[in-house]
Design a protein around this motif. Sequence first.
Motif, PDB file in Angstrom:
ATOM      1  N   ARG A 151       0.803  -1.379  -0.209  1.00 39.67           N
ATOM      2  CA  ARG A 151       0.335  -0.161  -0.146  1.00 39.67           C
ATOM      3  C   ARG A 151       0.854   1.322   0.014  1.00 39.67           C
ATOM      4  O   ARG A 151       1.588   1.625   1.114  1.00 39.67           O
ATOM      5  CB  ARG A 151      -0.958  -0.086   1.320  1.00 39.67           C
ATOM      6  CG  ARG A 151      -1.893  -1.300   1.267  1.00 39.67           C
ATOM      7  CD  ARG A 151      -2.807  -1.075   2.442  1.00 39.67           C
ATOM      8  NE  ARG A 151      -2.044  -1.027   3.844  1.00 39.67           N
ATOM      9  CZ  ARG A 151      -2.267  -0.222   4.801  1.00 39.67           C
ATOM     10  NH1 ARG A 151      -3.463   0.735   4.827  1.00 39.67           N
ATOM     11  NH2 ARG A 151      -1.592  -0.204   6.177  1.00 39.67           N
ATOM     12  N   GLY A 152       1.017   1.849  -1.147  1.00 36.38           N
ATOM     13  CA  GLY A 152       1.728   3.290  -1.192  1.00 36.38           C
ATOM     14  C   GLY A 152       2.928   3.252  -0.790  1.00 36.38           C
ATOM     15  O   GLY A 152       3.453   4.296   0.058  1.00 36.38           O
ATOM     16  N   VAL A 153       3.878   2.352  -1.214  1.00 36.35           N
ATOM     17  CA  VAL A 153       5.271   2.310  -0.723  1.00 36.35           C
ATOM     18  C   VAL A 153       6.298   2.896  -1.782  1.00 36.35           C
ATOM     19  O   VAL A 153       6.072   2.888  -2.774  1.00 36.35           O
ATOM     20  CB  VAL A 153       5.611   0.650  -0.599  1.00 36.35           C
ATOM     21  CG1 VAL A 153       7.312   0.438  -0.590  1.00 36.35           C
ATOM     22  CG2 VAL A 153       4.938  -0.255   0.459  1.00 36.35           C
ATOM     23  N   SER A 154       7.078   3.708  -1.003  1.00 35.76           N
ATOM     24  CA  SER A 154       8.033   4.803  -1.582  1.00 35.76           C
ATOM     25  C   SER A 154       9.447   4.740  -1.039  1.00 35.76           C
ATOM     26  O   SER A 154       9.320   4.830   0.258  1.00 35.76           O
ATOM     27  CB  SER A 154       7.806   6.046  -1.892  1.00 35.76           C
ATOM     28  OG  SER A 154       6.493   6.268  -2.510  1.00 35.76           O
ATOM     29  N   PHE A 155      10.573   4.313  -1.795  1.00 36.12           N
ATOM     30  CA  PHE A 155      11.941   4.683  -1.177  1.00 36.12           C
ATOM     31  C   PHE A 155      12.738   4.548  -2.291  1.00 36.12           C
ATOM     32  O   PHE A 155      12.502   4.130  -3.481  1.00 36.12           O
ATOM     33  CB  PHE A 155      12.183   3.725  -0.096  1.00 36.12           C
ATOM     34  CG  PHE A 155      11.931   2.188  -0.406  1.00 36.12           C
ATOM     35  CD1 PHE A 155      13.013   1.418  -0.919  1.00 36.12           C
ATOM     36  CD2 PHE A 155      10.836   1.213  -0.254  1.00 36.12           C
ATOM     37  CE1 PHE A 155      12.882   0.264  -1.261  1.00 36.12           C
ATOM     38  CE2 PHE A 155      10.765  -0.013  -0.305  1.00 36.12           C
ATOM     39  CZ  PHE A 155      11.971  -0.731  -1.101  1.00 36.12           C
ATOM     40  N   ASP A 156      14.249   4.845  -2.147  1.00 37.98           N
ATOM     41  CA  ASP A 156      15.285   4.847  -3.014  1.00 37.98           C
ATOM     42  C   ASP A 156      16.161   3.569  -2.504  1.00 37.98           C
ATOM     43  O   ASP A 156      16.326   3.418  -1.131  1.00 37.98           O
ATOM     44  CB  ASP A 156      15.938   6.023  -3.425  1.00 37.98           C
ATOM     45  CG  ASP A 156      14.838   7.137  -4.010  1.00 37.98           C
ATOM     46  OD1 ASP A 156      14.113   6.376  -4.643  1.00 37.98           O
ATOM     47  OD2 ASP A 156      15.136   8.255  -3.931  1.00 37.98           O
ATOM     48  N   VAL A 157      16.830   3.091  -3.364  1.00 34.88           N
ATOM     49  CA  VAL A 157      17.836   1.978  -2.990  1.00 34.88           C
ATOM     50  C   VAL A 157      19.170   2.428  -3.910  1.00 34.88           C
ATOM     51  O   VAL A 157      19.106   2.613  -4.983  1.00 34.88           O
ATOM     52  CB  VAL A 157      17.635   0.545  -3.343  1.00 34.88           C
ATOM     53  CG1 VAL A 157      18.838  -0.228  -3.191  1.00 34.88           C
ATOM     54  CG2 VAL A 157      16.457   0.011  -2.719  1.00 34.88           C
ATOM     55  N   ARG A 158      20.144   3.045  -3.147  1.00 34.00           N
ATOM     56  CA  ARG A 158      21.360   3.579  -3.617  1.00 34.00           C
ATOM     57  C   ARG A 158      22.213   2.423  -4.101  1.00 34.00           C
ATOM     58  O   ARG A 158      22.443   1.274  -3.886  1.00 34.00           O
ATOM     59  CB  ARG A 158      22.296   4.410  -2.555  1.00 34.00           C
ATOM     60  CG  ARG A 158      21.465   5.866  -1.970  1.00 34.00           C
ATOM     61  CD  ARG A 158      21.897   6.332  -0.764  1.00 34.00           C
ATOM     62  NE  ARG A 158      22.070   5.359   0.028  1.00 34.00           N
ATOM     63  CZ  ARG A 158      22.652   5.598   1.231  1.00 34.00           C
ATOM     64  NH1 ARG A 158      23.161   6.905   1.416  1.00 34.00           N
ATOM     65  NH2 ARG A 158      22.818   4.693   2.187  1.00 34.00           N
ATOM     66  N   LYS A 164       2.523  -1.276   4.410  1.00 37.94           N
ATOM     67  CA  LYS A 164       3.198   0.045   4.306  1.00 37.94           C
ATOM     68  C   LYS A 164       4.640  -0.027   5.100  1.00 37.94           C
ATOM     69  O   LYS A 164       4.886  -0.702   5.725  1.00 37.94           O
ATOM     70  CB  LYS A 164       2.219   0.930   4.997  1.00 37.94           C
ATOM     71  CG  LYS A 164       1.116   1.253   4.340  1.00 37.94           C
ATOM     72  CD  LYS A 164       0.263   2.351   5.067  1.00 37.94           C
ATOM     73  CE  LYS A 164       0.868   3.646   4.727  1.00 37.94           C
ATOM     74  NZ  LYS A 164       0.647   3.951   3.132  1.00 37.94           N
ATOM     75  N   VAL A 165       5.254   0.823   4.406  1.00 40.67           N
ATOM     76  CA  VAL A 165       6.695   1.075   5.113  1.00 40.67           C
ATOM     77  C   VAL A 165       6.378   2.026   6.409  1.00 40.67           C
ATOM     78  O   VAL A 165       5.964   3.234   5.987  1.00 40.67           O
ATOM     79  CB  VAL A 165       7.727   1.701   4.183  1.00 40.67           C
ATOM     80  CG1 VAL A 165       8.761   1.881   5.086  1.00 40.67           C
ATOM     81  CG2 VAL A 165       7.932   0.611   3.200  1.00 40.67           C
ATOM     82  N   ALA A 215      13.069   8.008   9.333  1.00 38.74           N
ATOM     83  CA  ALA A 215      11.608   8.667   9.556  1.00 38.74           C
ATOM     84  C   ALA A 215      10.903   7.357   9.837  1.00 38.74           C
ATOM     85  O   ALA A 215      10.902   6.245   9.654  1.00 38.74           O
ATOM     86  CB  ALA A 215      10.984   9.260   8.047  1.00 38.74           C
ATOM     87  N   ALA A 216       9.711   7.693  10.701  1.00 38.22           N
ATOM     88  CA  ALA A 216       8.863   6.769  11.127  1.00 38.22           C
ATOM     89  C   ALA A 216       7.298   7.442  11.028  1.00 38.22           C
ATOM     90  O   ALA A 216       7.067   8.521  11.102  1.00 38.22           O
ATOM     91  CB  ALA A 216       9.232   6.471  12.938  1.00 38.22           C
TER      92      ALA A 216
END
Length: 603
Positions: A308-315, A508-509, A592-593
């Motif tokens: 559900r609406g997951v967003s993040f970056d992996v470097r 979700k994250v 972030a939390a």
Amino acid sequence: MTTRDVLQVSGLSIRNANLPKAAPVLQDVSFSAAPKSVVGIIGESGAGKTVLAKALVNWVASPLEISSGQLFFEGVDLLKQPAERFNAMRGREISYIGADPTSALDPTVPVGSQIVKKLVTVKPTLSKREAKEFVIETFQAVRIPSASKRFNDYPFQFSGGMMQRALIVDALVTNPKLLIADNITQPLDVTVAAQILRLLRQLQQDFETAIVFVTASLGTAVDIADKVLVMKEGRVVESGGTSGLLANPQDDYTKQLIHQVPDIWGAEPFHSEQIDEHPILSIRDVSKTYQLADPDVVFGKQAVQAVRGVSFDVRRGENFGVIGESGCGKSTLSRLLSALESPDTGEVLFNGTSLSSMSSKQLLNWRQKMQLILQDPYNSIPSYMTIGDIIAEPLRIHNLEKGNALWTRVKAVMTEVGLNLDLIHDLPAGLSAGQRQRVSIARALVLEPEVLILDETLSALDQVEQSKLLALFADINRRRSITCIYISHDLAMVRRICDRIGVMYLGKVVELADNESLFSKAGHPYTRALLSAVPVLEEKPFEESVYLLDGEPPDPINIPAGCSFRTRCPFAIDQCAQEEPNLEVYEEKGSAAACYVGYAKLP
């Protein structure tokens, strides 16, 4: 043996009748168990723990046979009794719970009905109505939610944690005097495993049961056992009270096991050596919902919200971890990242290019750069192909190498992952779980990928073999600068190998943090609950009594309004029921939390 001992094993040896000159499978094993005591049996894979556990319930199958020894239960040597008497005691006075809860019951009969059938067989004076009431009461005692409804559910409708609780009910409804628990927490999430241990301690006192608890995890044994037996190659190399054995181990193997239990808070946080701040993978508001048949409505459908609406970056070059309980969406996310499935909304970008925009040919070429390594070491590689052909297959699919050049590349990657080249023409049948996973790793690395996704790849291995493979991945990361995404419920593992970690709950994250911040500060109560449940030998900063959760996550078909964690959170406030919180930075490094209570107000 004292008059109070429920069990005494004396000089028990087991051999393979087909290999009379081979070393015994078990050799001269002796120990005892008193009422209300827990005897922990530990050792790495192949130590003989499960053979011993099955011998205690007379499940030693040909070609194995008991060659010598005595097995006293309440003063009677069961090995001298007719097999019928021993078999009659199993399930009544002696109970056994195995490591695989999902295959322990008949899949075609409701869980509650199976346990009732056993109970009325053992206690024929009970009516079926009385037996059903007792089983439902015991379901409630082990905290199976909606016990009356779950009574009529089939095994496939139970999660792994609930099934393990159901098997504890099945083992304890007859009020046995001895319970054999064979590696029952290994396949479970840390929170569920901690609940199971707490439940066993409570029920053991209620039923005055002696427990023999078999495990490959020293931290788990310490959490529950009064005394510990350390096994190696079929022998007990050391035994004693738990605290004394930890404080003053005598055998070198015991010292090795203690040394191999990973420090979490005493360890330096992991840092990859070569990280490019530009993302190689970007996940943008990704969601995935599955439509399943509604059992209560003809032709009806139910929506399971997996991600559900997951967003993040992996470097590029970093090790990124994704953790959470079973059912939180981790494996669905891995399938979306590897383009085995497409998201309903949002997109996954590789070096800025959306996977959904690629043609079939472009996706095939892209798959050389992104490889997925799965959990099950036995079913993830074909049994009918030689090890060399398994590793060579991706090169043939992508038409990258032929002839001598192909086999040179196969041999090079086998050497890199620690596989003996003598195995190249062998079938996988004789390989250990660790060797099988090395074959899977070699098959992925032979394509020289830029990203590896490891979906619970190490969870089926004991701590010794897991340590070896973690060292291998650290070396691969250093030499090849590969980006790795570790999807796991093993927090000790991600502590040792990951730079940053995302914590998932119900799709979700809920927290995204660097390694040091997550393990020392943790801004979400769910993350702290996970950390409080890790079986370790060191002192934890987050107390189990404050943070450990009861029960299971809500059904992903009926996710609560507001914060999805609030129904299990001991710190929930009114605002949590009104709207879902967004990720908010709580630490200067950008951690972030998603929590309204906030890091500063958590105890």
